[in-house]
Structures are given as C-alpha cells and as structure tokens.
Design a protein around this motif. Structure first.
Motif, short mmCIF file in Angstrom:
data_model
loop_
_atom_site.label_atom_id
_atom_site.label_comp_id
_atom_site.label_asym_id
_atom_site.label_seq_id
_atom_site.Cartn_x
_atom_site.Cartn_y
_atom_site.Cartn_z
N LYS A 80 0.83 -1.20 0.00
CA LYS A 80 0.00 0.00 0.00
C LYS A 80 0.86 1.25 0.00
O LYS A 80 0.66 2.17 -0.78
CB LYS A 80 -0.93 -0.01 1.23
N ARG A 125 -7.51 1.06 2.19
CA ARG A 125 -8.53 0.20 1.57
C ARG A 125 -8.04 -0.32 0.22
O ARG A 125 -8.18 -1.50 -0.09
CB ARG A 125 -9.84 0.98 1.42
N GLN A 126 -7.47 0.55 -0.61
CA GLN A 126 -6.97 0.12 -1.93
C GLN A 126 -5.88 -0.95 -1.76
O GLN A 126 -5.89 -1.96 -2.45
CB GLN A 126 -6.40 1.30 -2.70
N SER A 132 0.15 6.72 5.74
CA SER A 132 -0.41 6.17 6.98
C SER A 132 -0.55 4.68 6.94
O SER A 132 -0.46 4.06 5.94
CB SER A 132 -1.76 6.81 7.27
N GLN A 191 -1.08 3.96 -2.27
CA GLN A 191 -2.51 3.69 -2.25
C GLN A 191 -3.09 4.02 -0.87
O GLN A 191 -2.35 4.14 0.10
CB GLN A 191 -2.77 2.20 -2.55
N THR A 192 -4.40 4.12 -0.82
CA THR A 192 -5.06 4.23 0.47
C THR A 192 -5.01 2.86 1.15
O THR A 192 -4.73 1.84 0.49
CB THR A 192 -6.54 4.65 0.30
N LYS A 236 0.84 8.15 0.22
CA LYS A 236 -0.15 8.10 1.31
C LYS A 236 0.50 7.27 2.40
O LYS A 236 0.45 6.04 2.37
CB LYS A 236 -1.45 7.49 0.82
#
Length: 170
Positions: free
Chosen positions: A43, A51-52, A170, A48-49, A168
């Motif tokens: 991720k 979720r993605q 986090s 990506q987020t 991203k």
C-alpha cells in the motif's frame, strides 16, 4: 525372508499441553501480523489508500507479497543500498515464514505416554519443537514486524517513496 520392522502406529490426537498450544497460537498471530505489515508495505510503496492496498492484496500468498514489494520498490528508483536493506528484511521474513510453516503445517500428535511428536519432511514421526522454540520464533517475527513498520513509516522505505513522488504514508 525376515519381516521388516514396522514403525509404531500413532493415533492422531491434538496435543493437550496448554503451553504448547499457547505458543502455536502466538506464532500464528505473529505471522498474521507479518502478512498484514507486508500488505501495508505494498500500500505504502504503491501510494494507495489503506482500503486500496488491502483490497489489492486480498488473498495473496506471503511469498507473492514479498515479490510484489521488491518489484514496486525497484520501480521507485531505490538505491542499491536501499534495495539490499529491503532484501535483507524480506529474506528474514521468508526464513521466518518457512520456520512457521514447518511448525504449523505438519501433523502433530501425542503418544499414549504423553510425548508430543510431529511429522518431519520425510513423513517420519519425531520430536516436536519445544514451546520455547516456538515462542522464540513468534518473538522473532514480532520484532521483524516492528522493524519493517518502522522503516515503512519513518525509515528508508518512507524516504524512497517520498523521494520518488506523492505518497499516502499512513
């Protein structure tokens, strides 16, 4: 012609030693954490987020996650040192996954006398790993998860992603 002695037959039973079962449970949880942190690495490196990233890696084998991480990291133009550092972490992950698999994916049983046994690679019954050996492997995996996550959030993995573009984190 003399008869070949047959190995003793063992009824398949679940070992009843609570410390052993606790250690195997800890090992299973630690390995699940390793799988999750590798999914988070995909991720992060792919920008990506959550979720993605989790959807994209759903159901992937841990070996496929390691391969995907290496490919994505290379695409980020990491230096040779950064690639080698990642390879070392992923190499440890592979060895620890193999150790976990050798503990969890083999048949275990308990003899009538209460001795805990396990099948080996040649399908022979023999001594099983001790609770201490299993807990040691769980602690090693837990430590590796912390190291990988630290590198992902604050270390060289983060630096490569930030240096190569939007992320991203986090």
């Amino acid at each position: 012609m003399p008869e070949t002695p047959q190995p003793p037959l063992h009824l398949l039973t679940i070992p009843t030693e609570p410390r052993l079962n606790e250690a195997l449970g800890c090992l299973a949880i630690a390995h699940t954490h390793l799988e999750l942190i590798l999914r988070y690495c995909v991720k992060t490196i792919a920008s990506q987020t959550i979720r993605q990233g989790l959807d994209a890696t759903e159901g992937e084998r841990i070996s496929d996650l390691r391969t995907r991480i290496k490919r994505l990291f290379k695409e980020r133009k990491a230096t040779a040192l950064e690639k080698n550092t990642l390879d070392a972490l992923l190499g440890r992950a592979k060895r620890l996954s193999e150790k976990r698999n050798s503990y969890v994916h083999r048949a275990w049983s308990q003899t009538g006398a209460g001795k805990i046994i396990r099948k080996d690679e040649q399908h022979q019954w023999g001594a099983a790993p001790t609770e201490d050996e299993i807990m040691h492997a769980a602690r090693e995996i837990t430590q590796l998860v912390k190291e990988i996550n630290t590198e992902r959030l604050h270390g060289f993995i983060r630096e490569v992603v930030l240096r190569s573009g939007e992320s991203k984190m986090s």
